[in-house]
Design a protein around this motif. Structure first.
Motif, PDB file in Angstrom:
ATOM      1  N   THR A 168     -47.734  43.323  24.720  1.00  0.00           N
ATOM      2  CA  THR A 168     -47.416  44.020  23.476  1.00  0.00           C
ATOM      3  C   THR A 168     -48.406  43.487  22.174  1.00  0.00           C
ATOM      4  O   THR A 168     -48.524  42.378  21.948  1.00  0.00           O
ATOM      5  CB  THR A 168     -45.887  43.864  22.939  1.00  0.00           C
ATOM      6  OG1 THR A 168     -45.182  44.197  24.112  1.00  0.00           O
ATOM      7  CG2 THR A 168     -45.620  44.754  21.446  1.00  0.00           C
ATOM      8  N   LYS A 228     -31.390  48.098  20.610  1.00  0.00           N
ATOM      9  CA  LYS A 228     -31.738  49.437  21.756  1.00  0.00           C
ATOM     10  C   LYS A 228     -32.885  50.316  21.123  1.00  0.00           C
ATOM     11  O   LYS A 228     -33.602  50.705  22.028  1.00  0.00           O
ATOM     12  CB  LYS A 228     -30.433  50.279  22.123  1.00  0.00           C
ATOM     13  CG  LYS A 228     -29.515  49.447  22.934  1.00  0.00           C
ATOM     14  CD  LYS A 228     -28.250  50.234  22.834  1.00  0.00           C
ATOM     15  CE  LYS A 228     -27.196  49.762  23.849  1.00  0.00           C
ATOM     16  NZ  LYS A 228     -25.822  50.285  23.896  1.00  0.00           N
ATOM     17  N   LYS A 229     -32.978  50.613  19.864  1.00  0.00           N
ATOM     18  CA  LYS A 229     -33.901  51.446  19.254  1.00  0.00           C
ATOM     19  C   LYS A 229     -35.367  50.767  19.451  1.00  0.00           C
ATOM     20  O   LYS A 229     -36.242  51.495  19.750  1.00  0.00           O
ATOM     21  CB  LYS A 229     -33.584  51.641  18.043  1.00  0.00           C
ATOM     22  CG  LYS A 229     -34.639  52.485  17.400  1.00  0.00           C
ATOM     23  CD  LYS A 229     -33.886  53.195  15.763  1.00  0.00           C
ATOM     24  CE  LYS A 229     -34.797  54.076  15.299  1.00  0.00           C
ATOM     25  NZ  LYS A 229     -34.468  54.583  13.980  1.00  0.00           N
ATOM     26  N   ASN A 231     -36.446  48.665  21.820  1.00  0.00           N
ATOM     27  CA  ASN A 231     -36.620  48.584  23.269  1.00  0.00           C
ATOM     28  C   ASN A 231     -37.028  50.032  23.761  1.00  0.00           C
ATOM     29  O   ASN A 231     -38.000  50.134  24.232  1.00  0.00           O
ATOM     30  CB  ASN A 231     -35.496  48.188  23.999  1.00  0.00           C
ATOM     31  CG  ASN A 231     -35.278  46.553  24.016  1.00  0.00           C
ATOM     32  OD1 ASN A 231     -35.863  45.899  23.536  1.00  0.00           O
ATOM     33  ND2 ASN A 231     -33.964  46.167  24.288  1.00  0.00           N
ATOM     34  N   SER A 232     -36.310  51.116  23.004  1.00  0.00           N
ATOM     35  CA  SER A 232     -36.577  52.346  23.417  1.00  0.00           C
ATOM     36  C   SER A 232     -38.137  52.694  22.782  1.00  0.00           C
ATOM     37  O   SER A 232     -38.762  53.232  23.562  1.00  0.00           O
ATOM     38  CB  SER A 232     -35.625  53.400  22.612  1.00  0.00           C
ATOM     39  OG  SER A 232     -35.916  54.659  23.067  1.00  0.00           O
ATOM     40  N   LEU A 233     -38.281  52.295  21.411  1.00  0.00           N
ATOM     41  CA  LEU A 233     -39.626  52.715  20.897  1.00  0.00           C
ATOM     42  C   LEU A 233     -40.714  51.970  21.579  1.00  0.00           C
ATOM     43  O   LEU A 233     -41.667  52.475  21.950  1.00  0.00           O
ATOM     44  CB  LEU A 233     -39.604  52.100  19.290  1.00  0.00           C
ATOM     45  CG  LEU A 233     -38.813  52.999  18.433  1.00  0.00           C
ATOM     46  CD1 LEU A 233     -38.933  52.338  17.124  1.00  0.00           C
ATOM     47  CD2 LEU A 233     -39.622  54.242  18.417  1.00  0.00           C
ATOM     48  N   HIS A 273     -40.725  50.886  24.862  1.00  0.00           N
ATOM     49  CA  HIS A 273     -41.047  51.517  26.277  1.00  0.00           C
ATOM     50  C   HIS A 273     -41.883  52.967  26.182  1.00  0.00           C
ATOM     51  O   HIS A 273     -42.565  53.209  26.935  1.00  0.00           O
ATOM     52  CB  HIS A 273     -39.425  51.698  26.657  1.00  0.00           C
ATOM     53  CG  HIS A 273     -39.560  52.439  28.105  1.00  0.00           C
ATOM     54  ND1 HIS A 273     -39.989  51.768  29.172  1.00  0.00           N
ATOM     55  CD2 HIS A 273     -39.141  53.627  28.541  1.00  0.00           C
ATOM     56  CE1 HIS A 273     -39.873  52.653  30.387  1.00  0.00           C
ATOM     57  NE2 HIS A 273     -39.477  53.784  29.879  1.00  0.00           N
ATOM     58  N   ARG A 274     -41.238  53.654  25.007  1.00  0.00           N
ATOM     59  CA  ARG A 274     -42.069  54.934  24.634  1.00  0.00           C
ATOM     60  C   ARG A 274     -43.484  55.046  24.524  1.00  0.00           C
ATOM     61  O   ARG A 274     -44.332  55.552  24.994  1.00  0.00           O
ATOM     62  CB  ARG A 274     -41.376  55.610  23.699  1.00  0.00           C
ATOM     63  CG  ARG A 274     -41.641  56.974  23.442  1.00  0.00           C
ATOM     64  CD  ARG A 274     -41.190  58.104  22.355  1.00  0.00           C
ATOM     65  NE  ARG A 274     -39.807  57.548  22.054  1.00  0.00           N
ATOM     66  CZ  ARG A 274     -39.572  57.325  20.869  1.00  0.00           C
ATOM     67  NH1 ARG A 274     -39.885  57.456  19.920  1.00  0.00           N
ATOM     68  NH2 ARG A 274     -38.091  57.012  20.821  1.00  0.00           N
ATOM     69  N   GLU A 275     -44.007  53.470  23.823  1.00  0.00           N
ATOM     70  CA  GLU A 275     -45.279  53.362  23.628  1.00  0.00           C
ATOM     71  C   GLU A 275     -45.825  52.725  24.761  1.00  0.00           C
ATOM     72  O   GLU A 275     -47.109  52.244  24.931  1.00  0.00           O
ATOM     73  CB  GLU A 275     -45.531  52.660  22.389  1.00  0.00           C
ATOM     74  CG  GLU A 275     -45.091  53.447  21.198  1.00  0.00           C
ATOM     75  CD  GLU A 275     -45.983  54.515  20.847  1.00  0.00           C
ATOM     76  OE1 GLU A 275     -47.184  54.499  21.060  1.00  0.00           O
ATOM     77  OE2 GLU A 275     -45.261  55.393  20.287  1.00  0.00           O
ATOM     78  N   GLY A 276     -45.347  52.368  25.872  1.00  0.00           N
ATOM     79  CA  GLY A 276     -45.829  51.804  27.325  1.00  0.00           C
ATOM     80  C   GLY A 276     -46.118  50.075  26.990  1.00  0.00           C
ATOM     81  O   GLY A 276     -46.855  49.414  27.641  1.00  0.00           O
ATOM     82  N   TYR A 277     -45.184  49.260  26.047  1.00  0.00           N
ATOM     83  CA  TYR A 277     -45.220  48.078  25.586  1.00  0.00           C
ATOM     84  C   TYR A 277     -43.767  47.429  26.422  1.00  0.00           C
ATOM     85  O   TYR A 277     -42.619  47.935  26.409  1.00  0.00           O
ATOM     86  CB  TYR A 277     -45.267  47.704  24.314  1.00  0.00           C
ATOM     87  CG  TYR A 277     -46.473  48.379  23.718  1.00  0.00           C
ATOM     88  CD1 TYR A 277     -47.532  48.054  24.322  1.00  0.00           C
ATOM     89  CD2 TYR A 277     -46.427  49.028  22.445  1.00  0.00           C
ATOM     90  CE1 TYR A 277     -48.668  48.448  23.617  1.00  0.00           C
ATOM     91  CE2 TYR A 277     -47.537  49.678  21.971  1.00  0.00           C
ATOM     92  CZ  TYR A 277     -48.718  49.404  22.508  1.00  0.00           C
ATOM     93  OH  TYR A 277     -49.813  49.968  21.751  1.00  0.00           O
TER      94      TYR A 277
END
Length: 132
Positions: free
Chosen positions: A61, A109-110, A112-114, A116-120
């Motif tokens: 990251t 959670k938010k 982690n979701s952000l 994951h969405r960016e691929g990190y």
């Protein structure tokens, strides 16, 4: 008119038209105030347990993304966000913020979701805060 309507003095039967006097145990009416028997105490409100939102270091990251998350989701200024990011980088983890449990869970959670969405693979979890 129904047989029951003749006994109802007003249209709104939920609220009595005259005050109700308490009745003593022996059946005689008393003149005491109905609220005098109730002791009013201040409610005891405990502070909710606090939880730290902890971000963990990884080798993938980008530091800029971590600073962005700290600014956008945790409302840190640039200097504080960079300082927290460096502690995450150097110590392996860092506290992004301290909140009540439900807010801390939502923020983790938010984030982690952000990520994951960016691929990190950025990992954010909550831990009980032992201070104060």
């Amino acid at each position: 008119m129904s047989q029951f309507q003749q006994y109802i003095p007003s249209l709104d039967w939920h609220y009595p038209s005259r005050p109700i006097k308490p009745v003593a145990q022996d059946g005689d009416e008393t003149e005491s105030d109905p609220q005098a028997d109730v002791l009013v105490a201040e409610p005891e409100i405990a502070k909710p347990p606090m939880y730290a939102v902890v971000m963990y270091n990884d080798n993938y990251t980008p530091m800029e993304f971590v600073v962005y998350i700290l600014q956008s989701e945790f409302r840190h200024n640039v200097e504080a966000a960079v300082e927290i990011m460096l502690s995450i980088h150097n110590l392996g983890k860092g506290v992004a913020g301290i909140y009540p449990k439900d807010i801390a869970e939502t923020k983790a959670k938010k984030v982690n979701s952000l990520a994951h969405r960016e691929g990190y693979p950025l990992l954010t979890q909550i831990e009980p805060h032992l201070g104060e």
